[in-house]
Design a protein around this motif. Structure first.
Motif, PDB file in Angstrom:
ATOM      1  N   CYS A 175       3.320   5.700  -3.276  1.00 41.72           N
ATOM      2  CA  CYS A 175       4.551   6.329  -3.775  1.00 41.72           C
ATOM      3  C   CYS A 175       4.717   6.035  -5.270  1.00 41.72           C
ATOM      4  N   LEU A 176       3.948   6.674  -6.093  1.00 41.46           N
ATOM      5  CA  LEU A 176       4.064   6.623  -7.553  1.00 41.46           C
ATOM      6  C   LEU A 176       3.668   5.281  -8.166  1.00 41.46           C
ATOM      7  N   PHE A 177       3.023   4.390  -7.430  1.00 42.77           N
ATOM      8  CA  PHE A 177       2.413   3.169  -7.936  1.00 42.77           C
ATOM      9  C   PHE A 177       3.437   2.095  -8.322  1.00 42.77           C
ATOM     10  N   ILE A 178       4.458   2.456  -9.085  1.00 40.06           N
ATOM     11  CA  ILE A 178       5.447   1.477  -9.550  1.00 40.06           C
ATOM     12  C   ILE A 178       6.140   0.776  -8.382  1.00 40.06           C
TER      13      ILE A 178
ATOM     14  N   GLY B  12       0.814  -1.214   0.000  1.00 39.11           N
ATOM     15  CA  GLY B  12       0.000   0.000   0.000  1.00 39.11           C
ATOM     16  C   GLY B  12       0.845   1.260   0.000  1.00 39.11           C
ATOM     17  N   ILE B  13       1.893   1.266   0.809  1.00 37.29           N
ATOM     18  CA  ILE B  13       2.807   2.417   0.836  1.00 37.29           C
ATOM     19  C   ILE B  13       3.483   2.586  -0.515  1.00 37.29           C
ATOM     20  N   GLY B  14       3.875   1.457  -1.122  1.00 38.32           N
ATOM     21  CA  GLY B  14       4.516   1.519  -2.435  1.00 38.32           C
ATOM     22  C   GLY B  14       3.596   2.043  -3.508  1.00 38.32           C
ATOM     23  N   VAL B  15       2.317   1.659  -3.438  1.00 34.60           N
ATOM     24  CA  VAL B  15       1.348   2.137  -4.424  1.00 34.60           C
ATOM     25  C   VAL B  15       1.152   3.642  -4.283  1.00 34.60           C
TER      26      VAL B  15
END
Length: 285
Positions: free
Chosen positions: A174-177, A169-172
């Motif tokens: 942060c710019l999704f990629i 979720g945090i990665g998504v």
């Protein structure tokens, strides 16, 4: 080096347990699978795994579908507010009590939905993943695995699911990629929690290590899985169950292939003469 040795020791000891379990299983035919950590081999072997265990795996995905069913009920609400609702202002005292009761009921249902999603559903999902791994290893899937997490490593399952969900979720955000990358690299976390009894942190770290060099394969498999599910919907909807079985079998096969490729799981070599004989008619000489 010490950390790597500890992982290998844990893997080896757990491997012995599953090898012993495999010897105790009664199988009608000897199942021989090709374990290569590649996109094509995973889906190819996954298809054979699915067909060899069709009824058992079909029952698993049906159970998962039923277990996932309460979520729309808890999360769905038909309460709508529009301008006409405010025509009776000022409200009567009874209206305030009604609104308060509805608000409390909605909050309670929302709390139930969160508890169900975080505390109950992951146990069945993780157990189902382990059943697909058993099938990929030529072992008859054990339905007890669906509830085994409640007895053995419940806390690790709940925390691992929470950890992976939070990181993705945090990665998504942060710019999704980055979310896609994290999701691919942590794809083996659930398998490691169930298969190797690792705690959430060690399972995530080991999944990151095992998927090194396989991230693009996992992403491509997920991308193709989207179209497999679409094809399943087109096939009178019932095809979704077959699509789900195939995709889960493919990922379980990839996990097993990576373990073998990295020397963390040993399989008995099979000669050509041990291969199953076909029933094709032979020409008269």
């Amino acid at each position: 080096m010490n950390s790597g040795s500890a992982y290998r020791h844990r893997f080896a000891s757990t491997n012995i347990f599953f090898l012993n379990s495999k010897k105790q299983m009664k199988m009608e035919t000897k199942r021989i699978y090709r374990y290569v950590p590649s996109f094509g081999a995973s889906y190819g072997t996954g298809w054979k795994v699915m067909t060899d265990n069709f009824l058992r795996l079909l029952l698993v995905v049906i159970v998962l579908a039923i277990i996932s069913g309460p979520m729309p009920f808890f999360g769905h609400s038909n309460w709508k507010v529009d301008a006409l609702d405010f025509d009776k202002i000022p409200f009567q005292m009874d209206d305030f009590f009604k609104i308060g009761a509805i608000g409390i009921a909605a909050a309670f249902l929302g709390l139930l939905a969160i508890m169900y999603a975080l505390l109950l559903r992951p146990v069945f999902r993780y157990g189902a993943k382990m059943m697909f791994v058993q099938a990929a290893r030529g072992i008859t899937p054990d339905f007890d695995m669906l509830i085994n997490g409640f007895r053995r490593n419940y806390l690790n399952i709940v925390l691992a699911n929470l950890l992976v969900t939070a990181l993705v979720g945090i990665g998504v955000v942060c710019l999704f990629i980055p979310g896609i990358i994290i999701g691919c690299r942590l794809a083996f976390t659930a398998y490691l929690v169930m298969d190797r009894d690792l705690d959430p942190i060690k399972a995530a770290e080991e999944s990151w290590r095992l998927t090194r060099g396989h991230g693009w394969k996992i992403f491509l498999m997920g991308f193709v899985a989207f179209f497999i599910y679409i094809a399943g919907f087109i096939c009178f909807f019932i095809g979704v169950f077959v699509a789900d079985m195939w995709v889960k079998s493919a990922y379980a096969t990839l996990y097993q292939s990576v373990l073998i490729d990295k020397g963390l799981y040993q399989v008995e070599p099979v000669s050509v003469t041990d291969a199953p004989q076909t029933d094709a008619p032979q020409a008269d000489m």
